[in-house]
Scaffold this active site. Structure first.
Site, PDB file in Angstrom:
ATOM      1  CD  GLU A 302      -2.411  -7.686  -5.303  1.00  0.00           C
ATOM      2  OE1 GLU A 302      -2.407  -8.360  -4.263  1.00  0.00           O
ATOM      3  OE2 GLU A 302      -2.393  -6.446  -5.308  1.00  0.00           O
ATOM      4  CG  HIS A 326      -9.364  -9.358  -2.547  1.00  0.00           C
ATOM      5  ND1 HIS A 326     -10.012  -8.201  -2.159  1.00  0.00           N
ATOM      6  CD2 HIS A 326      -8.045  -9.055  -2.569  1.00  0.00           C
ATOM      7  CE1 HIS A 326      -9.117  -7.244  -1.960  1.00  0.00           C
ATOM      8  NE2 HIS A 326      -7.914  -7.742  -2.197  1.00  0.00           N
ATOM      9  CD  GLU A 327      -5.387 -11.522  -2.968  1.00  0.00           C
ATOM     10  OE1 GLU A 327      -4.825 -10.669  -3.687  1.00  0.00           O
ATOM     11  OE2 GLU A 327      -5.658 -11.300  -1.775  1.00  0.00           O
ATOM     12  CG  HIS A 330      -5.742  -7.300  -6.543  1.00  0.00           C
ATOM     13  ND1 HIS A 330      -5.808  -5.920  -6.477  1.00  0.00           N
ATOM     14  CD2 HIS A 330      -5.765  -7.740  -5.252  1.00  0.00           C
ATOM     15  CE1 HIS A 330      -5.880  -5.553  -5.195  1.00  0.00           C
ATOM     16  NE2 HIS A 330      -5.868  -6.625  -4.434  1.00  0.00           N
ATOM     17  CD  GLU A 349      -5.725  -4.128  -2.056  1.00  0.00           C
ATOM     18  OE1 GLU A 349      -6.720  -4.874  -2.097  1.00  0.00           O
ATOM     19  OE2 GLU A 349      -4.566  -4.501  -2.327  1.00  0.00           O
ATOM     20  CG  ASP A 406       3.367  -2.153   4.622  1.00  0.00           C
ATOM     21  OD1 ASP A 406       3.030  -2.116   3.425  1.00  0.00           O
ATOM     22  OD2 ASP A 406       3.941  -3.117   5.154  1.00  0.00           O
ATOM     23  CE1 TYR A 414      -6.558  -3.337   2.053  1.00  0.00           C
ATOM     24  CE2 TYR A 414      -7.546  -5.152   0.862  1.00  0.00           C
ATOM     25  CZ  TYR A 414      -6.441  -4.539   1.378  1.00  0.00           C
ATOM     26  OH  TYR A 414      -5.211  -5.116   1.222  1.00  0.00           O
TER      27      TYR A 414
HETATM   28  N1  BES Z   1      -2.432  -6.749  -2.209  1.00  0.00           N
HETATM   29  C1  BES Z   1      -3.031  -7.130  -0.981  1.00  0.00           C
HETATM   30  C2  BES Z   1      -2.033  -7.435   0.101  1.00  0.00           C
HETATM   31  C3  BES Z   1      -1.061  -6.320   0.424  1.00  0.00           C
HETATM   32  C4  BES Z   1      -1.433  -4.996   0.332  1.00  0.00           C
HETATM   33  C5  BES Z   1       0.221  -6.628   0.815  1.00  0.00           C
HETATM   34  C6  BES Z   1      -0.506  -3.986   0.617  1.00  0.00           C
HETATM   35  C7  BES Z   1       1.137  -5.640   1.111  1.00  0.00           C
HETATM   36  C8  BES Z   1       0.775  -4.309   0.998  1.00  0.00           C
HETATM   37  C9  BES Z   1      -3.966  -8.328  -1.166  1.00  0.00           C
HETATM   38  O1  BES Z   1      -4.698  -8.276  -2.342  1.00  0.00           O
HETATM   39  C10 BES Z   1      -4.985  -8.273  -0.057  1.00  0.00           C
HETATM   40  O2  BES Z   1      -5.714  -7.332  -0.009  1.00  0.00           O
HETATM   41  N2  BES Z   1      -5.005  -9.294   0.796  1.00  0.00           N
HETATM   42  C11 BES Z   1      -5.943  -9.383   1.892  1.00  0.00           C
HETATM   43  C12 BES Z   1      -7.042 -10.347   1.587  1.00  0.00           C
HETATM   44  C13 BES Z   1      -8.258  -9.786   1.003  1.00  0.00           C
HETATM   45  C14 BES Z   1      -9.350 -10.821   0.903  1.00  0.00           C
HETATM   46  C15 BES Z   1      -8.764  -8.544   1.640  1.00  0.00           C
HETATM   47  C16 BES Z   1      -5.237  -9.937   3.105  1.00  0.00           C
HETATM   48  O3  BES Z   1      -4.094 -10.402   2.954  1.00  0.00           O
HETATM   49  O4  BES Z   1      -5.814  -9.921   4.170  1.00  0.00           O
HETATM   50 ZN    ZN Z   2      -6.147  -6.749  -2.328  1.00  0.00          ZN
END
Ligand code: BES
Ligand code: ZN
Length: 632
Positions: A302, A326-327, A330, A349, A406, A414
């Site tokens: 995002e 989703h993005e 954010h 999330e 991470d 989520y």
């Molecule tokens: N911000 C996240 C991705 C992220 C979180 C990267 C923590 C590094 C550390 C992004 O918004 C996200 O949640 N992406 C998901 C997709 C979403 C539809 C659930 C993904 O990449 O799978």
């Molecule tokens: Zn996210």
């Protein structure tokens, strides 16, 4: 959505695997003025940053860098406006793998002393700069290392056009420090401007006001007027073109991808309208997408004003666009109101998944959002069973001290986060809850919040002493206890009920080709594939494949789910497609479960290693860190 396997990570105890413009409008004054004010208010205790923002804090960054594709190095200066709050003589920045050459103070660039501390795993090295009580400006001259974790340098072969190299960053959670010396904590916000020099054939874009076309000099300037946390710093450089979708929205992609992308994401404008209707004005002027090459390790990121997105959602039927919802969501939950530390990741999330489903309901109807909820619930159950029902990492409020943040990246934040908010919505009614969320986003706009702040707000603005309601909302059960609270009612979907009927009838002997699968979306197919039993015969696999052509599906979600069965059932017809998928796609959420399924048997492991040897150069560090460990 994601598969997490704690056993795969060598990073620590728990470790769910990381799954993984052309604006002319002006920014609202009040949005831009709050950086310094916020900085003064916030003194988060962030165990994942060396910075001491309570003593001296950065409020604005002016970045001036050169992008060198031959050396795979960024070099230049990061110049900060700072506020020395306590009159300290030391200011601390985060770095990891950076070569710091010189540090200067003030406008006349007076050289000053600095020290790089001991290297710590994930965290890197603190950069301590000697400052004066009246120092207002600190300029750091530095270089990145070719293996900087945030950066992926792609050679032309790894792009859609095959002609030009490509670069992109991924700063979340604590990787911004691998390409910028920065106070790398989500509790610190800065505005920024940047000047980026790139090879003349390429365009540079950032999480900022962006150019829409290349210029002859290859020098681009950027401005982000709203204060953002460091994990939203983003840059990408490539052979990019821009195409408009709506008045405020558009897409950047390689020329070879732009047409597919504008078709796929044509409804992004509708999503923006729906989002604003729900939770108030979009505060970032433009909302554009950047479609990356397939090695992008996430589904989406995002980055403010410019969401980075995987091309694996280009399914040609707009079926995977909830990722855009989703993005986009954010832009409120996360970018506007930000988790103060990674222990509060669910505030980013969980709110975003809740909001994403609301946008999808608004645009595509309740039946559609229900399917997403059920799939999300399945993911959540898998995560809880992987982590263990009593694991502390299944609480919403995490304790990530001593671990890579991470590791908090699981479906707990989520989906458990989402179901907690849905539970509050049920208890107070949608109207009241929407008003509450609107006021939450306004109250904490351009600030960070933590779980306690949210809970205080919940108590004073919603619960208001109503004990019955407090019991229903059950903060203790959701936020501070593992698993799912007793009495939680799993979501249901009428469209999935039909899929279950078809599935039953297949189990009772109806040939696959005769099942009523008319009008199924990829979500229905995914539900169907997930229900398939563990031990299927070659005949059954072949029948399903013949009827539904799973092996050659153009839908990445369907394909990834099908490959798991193909691997488990030794259905070798899918081998070639599997190998193609693994060598092209770098999205960690797909790679991890597939490699894990392969690695479960000796022959499979051999296959996995052979493919991995070829495919690894196509993967981002975020993915290889996980896979190296799993396949070693
Ligand atoms: N911000 C996240 C991705 C992220 C979180 C990267 C923590 C590094 C550390 C992004 O918004 C996200 O949640 N992406 C998901 C997709 C979403 C539809 C659930 C993904 O990449 O799978
Ligand atoms: Zn996210």
């Amino acid at each position: 959505m994601k598969y997490y396997h704690r056993c795969l990570l060598g990073l620590g105890l728990a470790g769910s695997v990381y799954l993984a413009s052309c604006s002319s409008s002006t920014t609202n004054e009040t949005d831009t003025m709050t950086a310094a004010q916020n900085a003064t208010q916030q003194t988060p205790n962030d165990v994942h940053s060396f910075a001491k923002p309570a003593e001296a804090v950065a409020t604005h960054l002016d970045l001036d860098i050169d992008v060198n594709f031959n050396e795979k190095v960024l070099s230049g200066t990061a110049s900060y406006l700072i506020e020395n709050k306590t009159g300290t003589d030391k200011m601390v920045f985060d770095t990891r793998g950076l070569q710091v050459e010189k540090v200067y103070l003030g406008d006349n660039q007076e050289e000053t002393a600095f020290e790089l501390g001991e290297e710590q795993q994930y965290l890197g090295r603190p950069l301590t700069v000697t400052i004066k009580p009246d120092t207002r400006k600190v300029t750091i001259k530095y270089k990145t290392s070719p293996d900087a974790a945030a950066l992926q340098w792609l050679n032309p072969q790894q792009t859609a056009g095959k002609k030009y190299p490509f670069l992109f960053t991924q700063s979340q959670a604590i990787l911004a420090r691998t390409w910028i010396p920065i106070q790398d904590s989500p509790g610190v916000r800065i505005t920024y401007s940047a000047k980026v020099k790139v090879p003349k054939e390429l365009l540079a874009v950032m999480s900022a006001e962006n150019p829409v076309e290349k210029n002859a000099e290859g020098v681009y300037t950027f401005e982000m007027k709203q204060p953002i946390p460091s994990y939203l710093m983003a840059l990408s450089v490539g052979d990019l073109v821009f195409e408009k979708i709506g008045p405020q929205t558009g897409i950047y992609a390689e020329p070879a991808t732009i047409k597919a992308a504008t078709y796929e994401f044509a409804e992004m404008d509708k999503m923006l309208v729906a989002a604003e209707k729900l939770y108030g004005k979009y505060r970032w002027d433009r909302y554009d997408l950047l479609v990356l090459p397939p090695s992008f390790p996430f589904g989406g990121m995002e980055n403010p004003r410019l969401t980075f997105v995987t091309p694996t959602v280009l399914a040609k039927d707009r079926s995977l666009t909830s990722l855009i919802a989703h993005e986009l969501a954010h832009s409120w939950s996360g970018n506007l109101v930000t988790n103060a530390t990674w222990d509060d990741f669910w505030l980013n999330e969980g709110f975003t998944v809740y909001f994403e489903r609301r946008i999808m309901e608004e645009v595509y109807g309740k039946d559609y959002a229900d399917m997403l909820n059920v799939l999300g619930y399945q993911d959540l159950q898998n995560t809880i069973s992987d982590l263990g029902a009593t694991s502390q990492d299944t609480r919403l409020k995490l304790d990530l001290e001593g671990r890579d943040p991470d590791e908090g990246l699981t479906d707990i934040a989520y989906e458990k986060g989402n179901f907690f908010l849905q539970n509050i919505e049920k208890a107070v009614g949608r109207e009241k809850f929407d008003a509450f969320l609107n006021s939450y986003f306004n109250t904490f706009a351009f600030q960070s919040t933590d779980t306690d702040k949210f809970l205080n707000f919940l108590r004073t603005e919603l619960i208001k002493g109503d004990e019955q309601l407090a019991k229903q909302i059950n903060v203790e059960g959701w936020i501070f206890s593992p698993g799912l609270p007793e009495g939680f009612e799993a979501p249901t979907s009428t469209r999935f009920a039909k899929v279950e009927e078809a599935f039953q009838s297949w189990q009772n002997g109806t040939p696959a080709a005769q099942l009523n699968t008319k009008d199924w979306s990829s979500h229905e197919w995914l539900h169907f594939i997930r229900m398939l039993p563990a031990g299927m015969s070659q005949q059954q696999m072949a029948d399903l494949d013949k009827a539904f052509n799973f092996t050659n599906s153009g839908n990445s979600e369907v394909l990834a789910a099908w490959f798991i069965h193909a691997i488990n059932n030794k259905y070798t017809t899918a081998d070639k497609a599997l190998e193609t998928f693994l060598t092209n796609v770098g999205r960690r959420k797909f790679l991890v479960p597939i490699y894990k399924a392969l690695a479960a048997t000796p022959e499979g492991k051999k296959k996995a290693l052979a493919i991995y040897a070829k495919a690894r150069p196509n993967y981002h560090a975020v993915a290889t860190v996980t896979l190296d460990d799993m396949l070693k």
